[in-house]
Design an enzyme around this catalytic site. Sequence first.
Site, PDB file in Angstrom:
ATOM      1  CB  CYS A  84      -7.364  49.042 -35.263  1.00  0.00           C
ATOM      2  SG  CYS A  84      -6.694  48.048 -33.903  1.00  0.00           S
ATOM      3  CB  CYS A 134     -11.103  50.627 -34.602  1.00  0.00           C
ATOM      4  SG  CYS A 134     -12.175  50.335 -33.160  1.00  0.00           S
ATOM      5  CB  CYS A 173     -18.996  35.201 -28.582  1.00  0.00           C
ATOM      6  SG  CYS A 173     -17.584  35.715 -29.585  1.00  0.00           S
ATOM      7  CB  CYS A 224     -15.194  33.910 -33.283  1.00  0.00           C
ATOM      8  SG  CYS A 224     -16.031  35.117 -34.345  1.00  0.00           S
ATOM      9  NE  ARG A 233     -21.404  35.775 -36.558  1.00  0.00           N
ATOM     10  CZ  ARG A 233     -20.446  35.406 -35.716  1.00  0.00           C
ATOM     11  NH1 ARG A 233     -19.404  36.184 -35.517  1.00  0.00           N
ATOM     12  NH2 ARG A 233     -20.517  34.269 -35.071  1.00  0.00           N
TER      13      ARG A 233
HETATM   14  N1  SAM Z   1     -10.529  45.362 -29.048  1.00  0.00           N
HETATM   15  C1  SAM Z   1     -10.777  44.061 -29.489  1.00  0.00           C
HETATM   16  C2  SAM Z   1      -9.961  43.661 -30.693  1.00  0.00           C
HETATM   17  O1  SAM Z   1      -9.452  44.517 -31.396  1.00  0.00           O
HETATM   18  O2  SAM Z   1      -9.856  42.474 -30.930  1.00  0.00           O
HETATM   19  C3  SAM Z   1     -12.215  43.743 -29.732  1.00  0.00           C
HETATM   20  C4  SAM Z   1     -13.119  44.692 -30.460  1.00  0.00           C
HETATM   21  S1  SAM Z   1     -12.744  45.016 -32.162  1.00  0.00           S
HETATM   22  C5  SAM Z   1     -13.838  46.361 -32.451  1.00  0.00           C
HETATM   23  C6  SAM Z   1     -13.352  43.618 -33.056  1.00  0.00           C
HETATM   24  C7  SAM Z   1     -13.208  43.607 -34.545  1.00  0.00           C
HETATM   25  O3  SAM Z   1     -14.184  44.431 -35.142  1.00  0.00           O
HETATM   26  C8  SAM Z   1     -11.919  44.111 -35.149  1.00  0.00           C
HETATM   27  O4  SAM Z   1     -10.898  43.178 -35.091  1.00  0.00           O
HETATM   28  C9  SAM Z   1     -12.321  44.368 -36.588  1.00  0.00           C
HETATM   29  O5  SAM Z   1     -12.108  43.227 -37.372  1.00  0.00           O
HETATM   30  C10 SAM Z   1     -13.807  44.676 -36.478  1.00  0.00           C
HETATM   31  N2  SAM Z   1     -14.064  46.091 -36.780  1.00  0.00           N
HETATM   32  C11 SAM Z   1     -13.774  47.147 -36.011  1.00  0.00           C
HETATM   33  N3  SAM Z   1     -14.110  48.306 -36.604  1.00  0.00           N
HETATM   34  C12 SAM Z   1     -14.648  47.974 -37.798  1.00  0.00           C
HETATM   35  C13 SAM Z   1     -15.172  48.728 -38.881  1.00  0.00           C
HETATM   36  N4  SAM Z   1     -15.195  50.053 -38.862  1.00  0.00           N
HETATM   37  N5  SAM Z   1     -15.638  48.067 -39.952  1.00  0.00           N
HETATM   38  C14 SAM Z   1     -15.609  46.716 -39.980  1.00  0.00           C
HETATM   39  N6  SAM Z   1     -15.109  45.952 -38.989  1.00  0.00           N
HETATM   40  C15 SAM Z   1     -14.625  46.568 -37.913  1.00  0.00           C
HETATM   41 FE1  SF4 Z   2      -8.254  48.119 -32.280  1.00  0.00          FE
HETATM   42 FE2  SF4 Z   2     -10.674  49.109 -31.910  1.00  0.00          FE
HETATM   43 FE3  SF4 Z   2     -10.063  46.703 -30.869  1.00  0.00          FE
HETATM   44 FE4  SF4 Z   2      -9.011  48.939 -29.888  1.00  0.00          FE
HETATM   45  S1  SF4 Z   2     -11.173  48.375 -29.897  1.00  0.00           S
HETATM   46  S2  SF4 Z   2      -7.923  47.041 -30.354  1.00  0.00           S
HETATM   47  S3  SF4 Z   2      -8.723  50.225 -31.670  1.00  0.00           S
HETATM   48  S4  SF4 Z   2     -10.180  47.220 -33.030  1.00  0.00           S
END
Ligand code: SAM
Ligand code: SF4
Length: 345
Positions: free
Chosen positions: A77, A80, A148, A208, A280
Amino acid sequence: MGANDLQQAAITLHRPAKAVATPRGPWSVEAIQALLDKPFMELLFEAQTVHRRHFPEGDIELATLLSVKTGGCPENCGYCPQSAEFDTGVKAQKLMEVDEVVRAAQAAKDAGATRFCMGAAWRAPKDRDVEKVAVLVEAVKGLGLQTCATLGMLEPHHAQQLKAAGLDYYNHNLDTAPEYYTDVVDTRTYQDRLDTLAAVRGAGISVCCGGIVGMGEQPVHRAGLIAQLANMDPYPESVPINSLVRVPGTPLADSEPVDLFDFVRMIAVARITMPTARVRLSAGRQQMGEAVQALCFMAGANSIFYGDKLLVTGNPDVDADVQLLRKLGLRSHRTQEQAEEGGCA
Ligand code: SAM
Ligand code: SF4
Ligand code: DTB
């Protein structure tokens, strides 16, 4: 601008506000785009009117996040910091122990949070991961907090297991419109996301689901994201709207920062199209300042992530948030159960 234009502007300014009906779906992308394009004050007025119809004045939900399993994620992603593909300085850590999580949850509750969200950097949890997270959920639920989790893709039987452990909400974001999704991540599909959301719903867990603004998307993609969310049947109970936290080392680190009024517009349109959802104001608050956050609350945001950290990046500190809420006359929402228990502030 000539004299006639000025006269016209004055007439427009003095036009009394029309009664606002709660609009209903299904929503076309064009209809949402038209809302996003409304004059700012008109949009805010409409969103606040819808908001007041469905929520008591001044009520805000405080949700605290904890990264229970950090980094080393196999997905890519682009936003991330926890992806193993990007060099962001985030150190991979294994799943936290129960007592450590319970301590953090108790501290969140003592600080006034009503919901505790546990995040794990997994593509999808394995059987033994779900067993361990179920223990965490049960322990956090036992403190009288709403629970959650956000653990990546979920199979229906895993969702059922988490529901049985007491999981109230599952966070799984669609992030953007389907057409822009492949620009952001290519290790999974939009349909994968929708399948997990269906598994969560099917297990009776509240959904959510939201997205991120500021990833280089076009206005039509923002409208497309809201259309996807608002047309879910039923639409999500919680809708996190994140402003991209631009983390060095991620592919999206150099994205153009989102125009703050455009961000407020997204909150307003989420409120109008999903009137009973908790909208949120999520990641990105550190870069916003108090006045923009106040505009977001005016636009119908009634939940924040509360605590000094999001998952791995920063968030306004608790003292600053307590002060801001006090200045604005906002109070922590408590569920009926929590109010009866007489617990957190
Ligand atoms: N790995 C799981 C997933 O991808 O669903 C859960 C954790 S993931 C970090 C949860 C969410 O955080 C992502 O779907 C994204 O929408 C949000 N997120 C992650 N990194 C971000 C960033 N740098 N800025 C804003 N939102 C972020
Ligand atoms: Fe994507 Fe980060 Fe969630 Fe992994 S932790 S699935 S890289 S948003
Ligand atoms: C959501 O929509 N935003 C939160 C939560 N759900 C899990 C995560 C924001 C992450 C921001 C960057 C970080 O700290 O990793």
